[in-house]
Scaffold this active site. Structure first.
Site, PDB file in Angstrom:
ATOM      1  N   HIS A  15       3.401   1.893   2.066  1.00  0.00           N
ATOM      2  CA  HIS A  15       3.967   2.333   3.356  1.00  0.00           C
ATOM      3  C   HIS A  15       5.484   2.161   3.389  1.00  0.00           C
ATOM      4  O   HIS A  15       6.043   1.301   2.717  1.00  0.00           O
ATOM      5  CB  HIS A  15       3.285   1.656   4.557  1.00  0.00           C
ATOM      6  CG  HIS A  15       3.613   0.217   4.790  1.00  0.00           C
ATOM      7  ND1 HIS A  15       2.719  -0.675   5.365  1.00  0.00           N
ATOM      8  CD2 HIS A  15       4.708  -0.524   4.556  1.00  0.00           C
ATOM      9  CE1 HIS A  15       3.268  -1.861   5.473  1.00  0.00           C
ATOM     10  NE2 HIS A  15       4.477  -1.799   4.995  1.00  0.00           N
ATOM     11  N   ASN A  50       0.821  -1.216   0.000  1.00  0.00           N
ATOM     12  CA  ASN A  50       0.000   0.000   0.000  1.00  0.00           C
ATOM     13  C   ASN A  50       0.856   1.268   0.000  1.00  0.00           C
ATOM     14  O   ASN A  50       0.341   2.359   0.248  1.00  0.00           O
ATOM     15  CB  ASN A  50      -0.947  -0.006   1.206  1.00  0.00           C
ATOM     16  CG  ASN A  50      -0.194  -0.025   2.530  1.00  0.00           C
ATOM     17  OD1 ASN A  50       1.025   0.060   2.561  1.00  0.00           O
ATOM     18  ND2 ASN A  50      -0.922  -0.143   3.627  1.00  0.00           N
TER      19      ASN A  50
HETATM   20  C1  F6R Z   1       9.676  -3.283   8.150  1.00  0.00           C
HETATM   21  C2  F6R Z   1       8.951  -2.191   7.560  1.00  0.00           C
HETATM   22  C3  F6R Z   1       7.939  -2.367   6.463  1.00  0.00           C
HETATM   23  C4  F6R Z   1       8.378  -3.351   5.394  1.00  0.00           C
HETATM   24  C5  F6R Z   1       7.301  -3.505   4.316  1.00  0.00           C
HETATM   25  C6  F6R Z   1       7.683  -4.533   3.273  1.00  0.00           C
HETATM   26  O1  F6R Z   1      10.543  -2.827   9.149  1.00  0.00           O
HETATM   27  O2  F6R Z   1       9.146  -1.116   7.984  1.00  0.00           O
HETATM   28  O3  F6R Z   1       7.687  -1.119   5.893  1.00  0.00           O
HETATM   29  O4  F6R Z   1       9.571  -2.901   4.810  1.00  0.00           O
HETATM   30  O5  F6R Z   1       6.103  -3.895   4.909  1.00  0.00           O
HETATM   31  O6  F6R Z   1       7.770  -5.784   3.869  1.00  0.00           O
HETATM   32  P1  F6R Z   1       8.310  -7.048   3.056  1.00  0.00           P
HETATM   33  O7  F6R Z   1       9.757  -6.793   2.820  1.00  0.00           O
HETATM   34  O8  F6R Z   1       8.086  -8.208   3.993  1.00  0.00           O
HETATM   35  O9  F6R Z   1       7.526  -7.135   1.807  1.00  0.00           O
END
Ligand code: F6R
Length: 264
Positions: free
Chosen positions: A138, A136
């Protein structure tokens, strides 16, 4: 924003790791911002390999993690502190006192957020911040609608993020719906930012981040404001970009320029 497109996730991790290795080699007292999730794991493995090969030392490095679940103790297997111990800290020569993760089990989490900001300031600010990207848009746990100048604070997770991260929790296990996260303003204060994104599930968020308007609807679009942000993508994550050929062309031009200047 520098956009680097690599063939696959392994090449993305290698490129990202090289940036970290260069940073630590050139500045052994670096202050690093770190992330959890699936994406950075391969990069951490490369850092561990470099340390084991005697090419890198973390003995003077300080780290600050982006975020932590509110309500999980450090020893909880799903806490981000636990993740960092397993995926990186237990395998390198970093001083445990120099590793900071937001205090998910603090009795006064509001004060803990302010203390985290002060702790980063006291360390001299973050030299190099690693980021992943949520589907999304973030970064950290700054979900859509997060203030673009926000600081470390408590954030409510979206249903989408809770569902995405449910894979790490057992079916009957408590999964937090609140977090402590660095704010977007905190992230933008880092001197350099490296965001990694891989896979088609990230393609829409990647497009919004790079080609969309600067908007709280896509928190990662705030990186458009950063002076030194590098976005490293695999082909799948880059697949929805309109100007993909232009980004490749810029990278080629950059490489040629660096070679001409003897900085490649
Ligand atoms: C983790 C964090 C999140 C992840 C994001 C992607 O510390 O801050 O913003 O980077 O949710 O997660 P993955 O890499 O599991 O797809």
């Amino acid at each position: 924003m520098q956009v680097v497109i690599k063939a696959d996730a392994a090449a993305v991790a290698e490129y990202g790791a090289a940036i970290f290795i260069k940073q630590i080699t050139q500045q052994p007292k670096s202050v690093l911002g770190l992330a959890t999730g699936s994406t950075p794991v391969a990069l951490y493995q490369q850092l561990i390999s470099a340390y084991q090969a005697g090419k890198l030392s973390f003995s003077q490095v300080k780290t600050f993690n982006l975020d932590e679940y509110l309500g999980l103790a450090a020893e909880h297997p799903q806490s981000y502190r636990y993740f960092m111990q397993q995926q990186l800290f237990n395998h390198i020569d970093i001083n445990p006192d120099n590793t900071a993760v937001p205090a998910g089990s603090a009795t006064d989490p509001l004060t803990a957020c302010q203390d985290y900001e002060q702790h980063i300031l006291d360390a001299g600010g973050i030299d190099l911040q690693l980021l992943g990207l949520g589907r999304n848009g973030h970064i950290g746990f700054n979900e859509p609608s997060s203030g673009l100048r926000s600081r470390t604070r408590i954030k409510t997770l979206t249903k989408e993020t809770i569902a995405d991260n449910a894979r790490f929790f057992k079916a009957d296990e408590y999964q937090p719906h609140l977090s402590i996260t660095m704010g977007i303003g905190t992230i933008l204060d880092a001197r350099k930012v490296v965001l990694l994104a891989t896979g088609t599930s990230k393609a829409a968020a990647v497009k919004a981040m790079i080609e969309g308007p600067l908007s709280a609807s896509c928190p990662a679009s705030a990186l458009q404001l950063h002076q030194h942000a590098v976005v490293v993508l695999d082909e799948a994550a880059a697949s929805e970009l309109n100007d993909i050929e232009f980004y490749r062309h810029i990278e080629q031009e950059n490489q040629m320029l660096l070679q001409r200047l003897g900085r490649a």
